[in-house]
Design a protein around this motif. Structure first.
Motif, PDB file in Angstrom:
ATOM      1  N   TYR A 116      39.171  43.829  43.960  1.00 23.93           N
ATOM      2  CA  TYR A 116      39.210  42.848  45.050  1.00 23.93           C
ATOM      3  C   TYR A 116      37.805  42.451  45.464  1.00 23.93           C
ATOM      4  O   TYR A 116      36.855  43.221  45.319  1.00 23.93           O
ATOM      5  CB  TYR A 116      39.915  43.440  46.283  1.00 23.93           C
ATOM      6  N   VAL A 117      37.690  41.229  45.996  1.00 21.60           N
ATOM      7  CA  VAL A 117      36.502  40.810  46.738  1.00 21.60           C
ATOM      8  C   VAL A 117      36.971  40.474  48.148  1.00 21.60           C
ATOM      9  O   VAL A 117      37.844  39.610  48.336  1.00 21.60           O
ATOM     10  CB  VAL A 117      35.795  39.604  46.090  1.00 21.60           C
ATOM     11  N   LEU A 118      36.402  41.157  49.131  1.00 23.03           N
ATOM     12  CA  LEU A 118      36.834  41.024  50.523  1.00 23.03           C
ATOM     13  C   LEU A 118      35.733  40.411  51.373  1.00 23.03           C
ATOM     14  O   LEU A 118      34.553  40.721  51.202  1.00 23.03           O
ATOM     15  CB  LEU A 118      37.193  42.402  51.097  1.00 23.03           C
ATOM     16  N   THR A 119      36.127  39.524  52.279  1.00 20.93           N
ATOM     17  CA  THR A 119      35.220  39.007  53.307  1.00 20.93           C
ATOM     18  C   THR A 119      35.863  39.327  54.648  1.00 20.93           C
ATOM     19  O   THR A 119      36.613  38.514  55.212  1.00 20.93           O
ATOM     20  CB  THR A 119      34.996  37.484  53.158  1.00 20.93           C
ATOM     21  N   SER A 154      40.671  37.742  51.349  1.00 18.58           N
ATOM     22  CA  SER A 154      40.657  38.721  50.274  1.00 18.58           C
ATOM     23  C   SER A 154      41.156  38.076  48.990  1.00 18.58           C
ATOM     24  O   SER A 154      42.079  37.265  49.000  1.00 18.58           O
ATOM     25  CB  SER A 154      41.527  39.928  50.632  1.00 18.58           C
ATOM     26  N   PHE A 155      40.510  38.427  47.883  1.00 18.11           N
ATOM     27  CA  PHE A 155      40.877  37.914  46.569  1.00 18.11           C
ATOM     28  C   PHE A 155      41.100  39.085  45.622  1.00 18.11           C
ATOM     29  O   PHE A 155      40.298  40.026  45.599  1.00 18.11           O
ATOM     30  CB  PHE A 155      39.769  37.010  46.012  1.00 18.11           C
ATOM     31  N   LYS A 156      42.161  39.021  44.858  1.00 17.70           N
ATOM     32  CA  LYS A 156      42.430  40.047  43.846  1.00 17.70           C
ATOM     33  C   LYS A 156      42.112  39.464  42.475  1.00 17.70           C
ATOM     34  O   LYS A 156      42.634  38.416  42.101  1.00 17.70           O
ATOM     35  CB  LYS A 156      43.885  40.506  43.898  1.00 17.70           C
ATOM     36  N   PHE A 157      41.250  40.156  41.719  1.00 20.22           N
ATOM     37  CA  PHE A 157      40.788  39.661  40.435  1.00 20.22           C
ATOM     38  C   PHE A 157      41.556  40.290  39.280  1.00 20.22           C
ATOM     39  O   PHE A 157      41.832  41.495  39.290  1.00 20.22           O
ATOM     40  CB  PHE A 157      39.298  39.964  40.249  1.00 20.22           C
ATOM     41  N   GLN A 158      41.898  39.456  38.315  1.00 20.42           N
ATOM     42  CA  GLN A 158      42.398  39.954  37.043  1.00 20.42           C
ATOM     43  C   GLN A 158      41.164  40.241  36.189  1.00 20.42           C
ATOM     44  O   GLN A 158      40.740  39.428  35.388  1.00 20.42           O
ATOM     45  CB  GLN A 158      43.306  38.907  36.381  1.00 20.42           C
ATOM     46  N   SER A 159      40.550  41.386  36.396  1.00 26.11           N
ATOM     47  CA  SER A 159      39.249  41.661  35.807  1.00 26.11           C
ATOM     48  C   SER A 159      39.138  43.129  35.426  1.00 26.11           C
ATOM     49  O   SER A 159      39.782  43.999  36.035  1.00 26.11           O
ATOM     50  CB  SER A 159      38.137  41.299  36.803  1.00 26.11           C
ATOM     51  N   GLU A 160      38.307  43.405  34.417  1.00 29.86           N
ATOM     52  CA  GLU A 160      38.029  44.779  34.003  1.00 29.86           C
ATOM     53  C   GLU A 160      36.778  45.318  34.704  1.00 29.86           C
ATOM     54  O   GLU A 160      36.226  46.327  34.268  1.00 29.86           O
ATOM     55  CB  GLU A 160      37.829  44.832  32.480  1.00 29.86           C
ATOM     56  N   TRP A 161      36.337  44.638  35.756  1.00 32.90           N
ATOM     57  CA  TRP A 161      35.162  45.103  36.488  1.00 32.90           C
ATOM     58  C   TRP A 161      35.337  46.564  36.881  1.00 32.90           C
ATOM     59  O   TRP A 161      36.431  46.958  37.298  1.00 32.90           O
ATOM     60  CB  TRP A 161      34.970  44.247  37.745  1.00 32.90           C
TER      61      TRP A 161
END
Length: 342
Positions: free
Chosen positions: A98-101, A107-114
């Protein structure tokens, strides 16, 4: 005969000095082995650092607070220190990335392998992994640090191919990272000011609810909304345009805000959209995003094939282009800092 004995004794002493000196100085292989063991045995850490970015016209600085808990829990808080609205958190827990502000309740949920999909200059494991994966990494020992120069793995930015990583001789933890361009200029620097190994964490330290909680929780959404309705959307222009020029500006009134659509044309065409919504959203399920997490310096963005999105200071930004490369999308996004009064 006596002279020969004295010379022989002297040679033995000199050889012993060289042997003792060699034993006291670790080789590159020794240090790499120590780093690998350290990371494999790691249960977690907390680190504080300051990042400086020289990728735009002005140097940008912000503070980084990193928490890691085995095996795959991360919390990276980034703040410019100028405005709470600009503070963001990259969070990885058992539910995803997630990236949260928090200040904007976004809030954004990423489809990512980060963070495993590329180099991360503020994550201990990533730095050690880059050392292990580069068979041509160079090595230097200074008075206080072991210094490696390695290649990087930035999938979305090929303009930063090298990095210089300093590990403390006392703890084998990172003290300084310089990310370099093709000419070995340091465009990104991460200076670690604190590093705590194997700390304790509360059960909810990596939960969405706790990390989305506002510092000023006593402030009601209504009062925040009232403040934000006073704000006027100021058009923010990029200082890097990849050879394009602003051809058209369209202002669109929304039911609860406003939107500005800027069309750039020239060597490579692109569109920049800026939108301010006056009503602060209540905390709901995060918006799903397919793309890579990109550090723009002023904000964390989501990079897709031909689109870059981010939020900053209460405004949502989108750059879309079928002609800009990923590197150019990022460079345009990072340069969105000049102002034109609307």
């Amino acid at each position: 005969m006596k002279n020969l004995f004295s010379i022989g004794k002297l040679l033995v002493i000199v050889m012993l000095i060289f042997i003792l000196a060699a034993c006291g100085e670790k080789t590159q292989e020794d240090v790499v082995g120590e780093l690998q063991t350290k990371v494999e045995e790691l249960n977690g850490y907390k680190a504080k650092a300051e990042m400086s970015m020289n990728t735009g016209q002005e140097q940008q600085k912000f503070s980084i607070d990193v928490w890691h808990k085995e095996k795959d829990f991360y919390r990276v808080s980034l703040s410019s220190g100028e405005d709470e609205k600009g503070s963001q958190i990259i969070l990885k827990n058992e539910d995803g990335v997630y990236v949260l502000t928090p200040a904007l309740e976004k809030s954004f949920k990423f489809q990512s392998e980060w963070p495993n999909n590329g180099s991360q200059p503020y994550l201990y494991q990533s730095l050690v992994e880059d050392v292990l994966n580069d068979p041509e990494a160079t090595f230097e020992s200074t008075e206080t640090d072991y210094v490696f120069k390695t290649t990087t793995n930035y999938q979305s930015n090929n303009n930063l191919p090298f990095q210089e990583i300093h590990f403390s001789k006392d703890t084998y933890t990172p003290s300084l990272v310089k990310v370099l361009d093709k000419d070995n200029n340091a465009l990104v620097e991460v200076k670690f000011s604190a590093f705590e190994l194997d700390p304790t964490f509360a059960d909810d330290d990596f939960s969405m609810d706790k990390n989305m909680a506002r510092k000023d929780a006593s402030e009601t959404s209504a009062s925040v909304s009232e403040e934000e309705t006073v704000d006027v959307l100021e058009v923010v222009l990029p200082t890097f345009t990849a050879g394009a020029e602003l051809m058209e500006q369209r202002d669109v009134e929304l039911e609860n805000g406003e939107r500005v659509i800027l069309t750039f044309a020239g060597e490579k065409d692109f569109t920049l959209i800026q939108e301010r919504v006056d009503v602060v959203p209540t905390l709901t399920s995060p918006q799903e995003v397919e793309g890579d997490i990109v550090n723009l310096g002023h904000s964390i963005g989501a990079l897709k094939d031909n689109m870059l999105e981010w939020s900053y200071d209460g405004v949502d930004y989108t750059i879309a282009s079928d002609e800009l490369t990923k590197e150019e999308l990022i460079e345009v996004g990072r340069s969105v800092q000049g102002r034109a009064v609307k």
